[in-house]
Design an enzyme around this catalytic site. Structure first.
Site, PDB file in Angstrom:
ATOM      1  N   THR A 166       1.028  -1.320   0.034  1.00  0.00           N
ATOM      2  CA  THR A 166       0.124   0.040  -0.121  1.00  0.00           C
ATOM      3  C   THR A 166       0.875   1.353  -0.032  1.00  0.00           C
ATOM      4  O   THR A 166       1.950   1.193   0.847  1.00  0.00           O
ATOM      5  CB  THR A 166      -0.673   0.079   1.211  1.00  0.00           C
ATOM      6  OG1 THR A 166      -1.648  -0.986   1.243  1.00  0.00           O
ATOM      7  CG2 THR A 166      -1.663   1.314   1.228  1.00  0.00           C
ATOM      8  N   ARG A 194     -14.624  -6.288  -1.394  1.00  0.00           N
ATOM      9  CA  ARG A 194     -14.080  -6.114  -0.122  1.00  0.00           C
ATOM     10  C   ARG A 194     -13.246  -4.604  -0.078  1.00  0.00           C
ATOM     11  O   ARG A 194     -12.584  -4.411  -0.970  1.00  0.00           O
ATOM     12  CB  ARG A 194     -12.774  -6.953   0.243  1.00  0.00           C
ATOM     13  CG  ARG A 194     -12.152  -6.775   1.789  1.00  0.00           C
ATOM     14  CD  ARG A 194     -10.800  -6.168   1.285  1.00  0.00           C
ATOM     15  NE  ARG A 194     -10.162  -5.841   2.637  1.00  0.00           N
ATOM     16  CZ  ARG A 194      -8.907  -5.505   2.855  1.00  0.00           C
ATOM     17  NH1 ARG A 194      -8.472  -4.648   1.982  1.00  0.00           N
ATOM     18  NH2 ARG A 194      -8.389  -5.105   3.926  1.00  0.00           N
ATOM     19  N   VAL A 195     -13.687  -3.828   0.876  1.00  0.00           N
ATOM     20  CA  VAL A 195     -13.088  -2.331   1.243  1.00  0.00           C
ATOM     21  C   VAL A 195     -12.187  -2.409   2.413  1.00  0.00           C
ATOM     22  O   VAL A 195     -13.011  -2.946   3.510  1.00  0.00           O
ATOM     23  CB  VAL A 195     -14.095  -1.402   1.085  1.00  0.00           C
ATOM     24  CG1 VAL A 195     -13.374   0.017   1.356  1.00  0.00           C
ATOM     25  CG2 VAL A 195     -14.936  -1.320  -0.139  1.00  0.00           C
ATOM     26  N   GLY A 196     -10.962  -2.071   2.343  1.00  0.00           N
ATOM     27  CA  GLY A 196     -10.221  -2.187   3.566  1.00  0.00           C
ATOM     28  C   GLY A 196     -10.106  -0.760   4.231  1.00  0.00           C
ATOM     29  O   GLY A 196     -11.122   0.107   4.048  1.00  0.00           O
ATOM     30  N   ASP A 197      -9.085  -0.492   4.806  1.00  0.00           N
ATOM     31  CA  ASP A 197      -8.908   0.721   5.643  1.00  0.00           C
ATOM     32  C   ASP A 197      -8.780   1.946   4.811  1.00  0.00           C
ATOM     33  O   ASP A 197      -9.114   3.306   5.325  1.00  0.00           O
ATOM     34  CB  ASP A 197      -7.667   0.466   6.837  1.00  0.00           C
ATOM     35  CG  ASP A 197      -6.398   0.527   6.034  1.00  0.00           C
ATOM     36  OD1 ASP A 197      -6.366  -0.537   5.418  1.00  0.00           O
ATOM     37  OD2 ASP A 197      -5.524   1.307   6.294  1.00  0.00           O
ATOM     38  N   THR A 217      -0.586   1.963   6.503  1.00  0.00           N
ATOM     39  CA  THR A 217      -0.371   0.716   6.028  1.00  0.00           C
ATOM     40  C   THR A 217      -0.540  -0.473   6.803  1.00  0.00           C
ATOM     41  O   THR A 217       0.059  -0.395   7.767  1.00  0.00           O
ATOM     42  CB  THR A 217       0.831   0.716   4.959  1.00  0.00           C
ATOM     43  OG1 THR A 217       0.994  -0.401   4.763  1.00  0.00           O
ATOM     44  CG2 THR A 217       2.103   1.067   5.985  1.00  0.00           C
ATOM     45  N   GLY A 218      -0.743  -1.599   6.308  1.00  0.00           N
ATOM     46  CA  GLY A 218      -0.700  -2.895   7.096  1.00  0.00           C
ATOM     47  C   GLY A 218      -2.086  -3.611   6.993  1.00  0.00           C
ATOM     48  O   GLY A 218      -2.696  -3.357   5.983  1.00  0.00           O
ATOM     49  N   HIS A 219      -2.604  -4.442   8.019  1.00  0.00           N
ATOM     50  CA  HIS A 219      -3.684  -5.097   8.167  1.00  0.00           C
ATOM     51  C   HIS A 219      -5.036  -4.373   8.163  1.00  0.00           C
ATOM     52  O   HIS A 219      -5.210  -3.932   9.036  1.00  0.00           O
ATOM     53  CB  HIS A 219      -3.732  -6.200   9.129  1.00  0.00           C
ATOM     54  CG  HIS A 219      -4.813  -7.108   8.896  1.00  0.00           C
ATOM     55  ND1 HIS A 219      -5.653  -7.232  10.083  1.00  0.00           N
ATOM     56  CD2 HIS A 219      -5.077  -8.005   7.773  1.00  0.00           C
ATOM     57  CE1 HIS A 219      -6.663  -8.236   9.466  1.00  0.00           C
ATOM     58  NE2 HIS A 219      -6.337  -8.548   8.556  1.00  0.00           N
TER      59      HIS A 219
END
Length: 316
Positions: A166, A194-197, A217-219
């Site tokens: 990211t 799917r939508v992430g952070d 950035t990350g999980h």
């Protein structure tokens, strides 16, 4: 105010053969953003340009080089935010455009909304004259291979989530305005839609002139649970330095929900930090014509901008 820009190319595990490309990519992005700041340009323009540079670089999981969803397609998320007035624009699950960050900025400036998704974002891109490109143009051999490996019955997708880049940037300009921008292809073999952070304000990024700006950035799911970017700004509002605030928030995310990640942060005084709880994170910053960059914890190279720009061989 002396301008500063800090960029990241994603936290996780960066495989040896990709380290050089990741370093070069974040350095190039930071220099491009800094050039705008140096000419009196805005923090907003600087972070957009830095992120656009990394979206065009196949070393990173954003734009060209984005990972594929379960159906083998690229779906991308991006956000940009202006600390002057808290305006923000974001897009999620977008396909077939080269630079989602550009579309996110248009959402901010040309609509009354803050987030457009999937088909609606696609229609808006068409209305704004953003060129459509074939989805295949965003797919690299590496992302295709990873997708195939994850489809195998005995595969462990978690193993392949480690090397995810990211991208993001934060900046403060000569007028003291801050901004952030973040862009990603998300998780490999994720469910369609799917939508992430990244596209979520306060999670993937946040900017407020009163305190500063952060890009994460990350999980993604872990970042959303703790609203990581806004949490860092909260800590700075309580008097913490960018480094202390970043470490406190990352530590909370790790202990509370078991999530790892990284951040770049700048405060309203122009102090900055690049911190991560993963093995690595590629990052770079420019301030006072001095470039600093690294990947490993404790690694920090310092060079003058002029020196880097004259070394054409490095392709910066």
């Amino acid at each position: 105010m002396k301008p500063v820009i800090v960029v990241h190319g994603g936290a996780g595990q960066i495989f040896k053969e990709r380290e050089e490309g990741s370093r070069a990519g974040v350095v190039r992005a930071a220099l491009r953003g800094y050039r705008i700041l140096k000419q009196g340009g805005s923090a907003l323009d600087a972070v957009e340009e830095a992120v656009r540079s990394m979206e065009d670089d196949p070393h990173f999981n954003a734009g060209c080089g984005s990972v594929l969803n379960e159906k083998g397609e690229v779906e991308m998320d991006a956000i940009i935010m202006d600390g002057k007035n808290l305006d923000s624009g974001a897009v999620s699950a977008v396909k077939c455009i080269a630079n989602p960050i550009k579309l996110a900025r248009l959402v901010m400036e040309k609509t009354k909304h803050m987030l457009l998704t999937d088909h609606g974002a696609h229609q808006f891109a068409q209305a704004m004259g953003i060129p459509e490109i074939p989805g295949e143009k965003l797919v690299t051999e590496r992302t295709r291979e990873r997708w195939k490996k994850n489809l195998e019955p005995d595969s462990n997708p978690e193993e392949f989530q480690k090397d995810l880049g990211t991208v993001g940037a934060v900046a403060i300009d000569s007028e003291g305005n801050v901004a952030c921008a973040t862009s990603t292809g998300g998780l490999s073999n994720k469910l369609v839609g799917r939508v992430g952070d990244t596209a979520c304000i306060g999670s993937g990024g946040y900017a407020d002139n009163c305190s500063g700006a952060a890009s994460t950035t990350g999980h993604g799911e872990s970042i959303m649970k703790v609203v990581l970017a806004r949490l860092i700004l909260y800590h700075m509002e309580q008097g913490m330095s960018p480094e202390m605030a970043a470490d406190a928030a990352l530590d909370y995310m790790k202990t509370r929900v078991g999530g790892l990640g990284g951040v770049v942060v700048v405060n309203s005084s122009g102090e900055w930090a690049a911190r991560f709880s993963t093995k690595q994170m590629s990052w770079a910053t420019v301030q006072d014509d001095q470039l600093q960059y690294g990947i490993y914890a404790g690694e920090r190279h310092t060079r003058s901008v002029d020196e880097v720009l004259t070394s054409e061989s490095e392709g910066f």
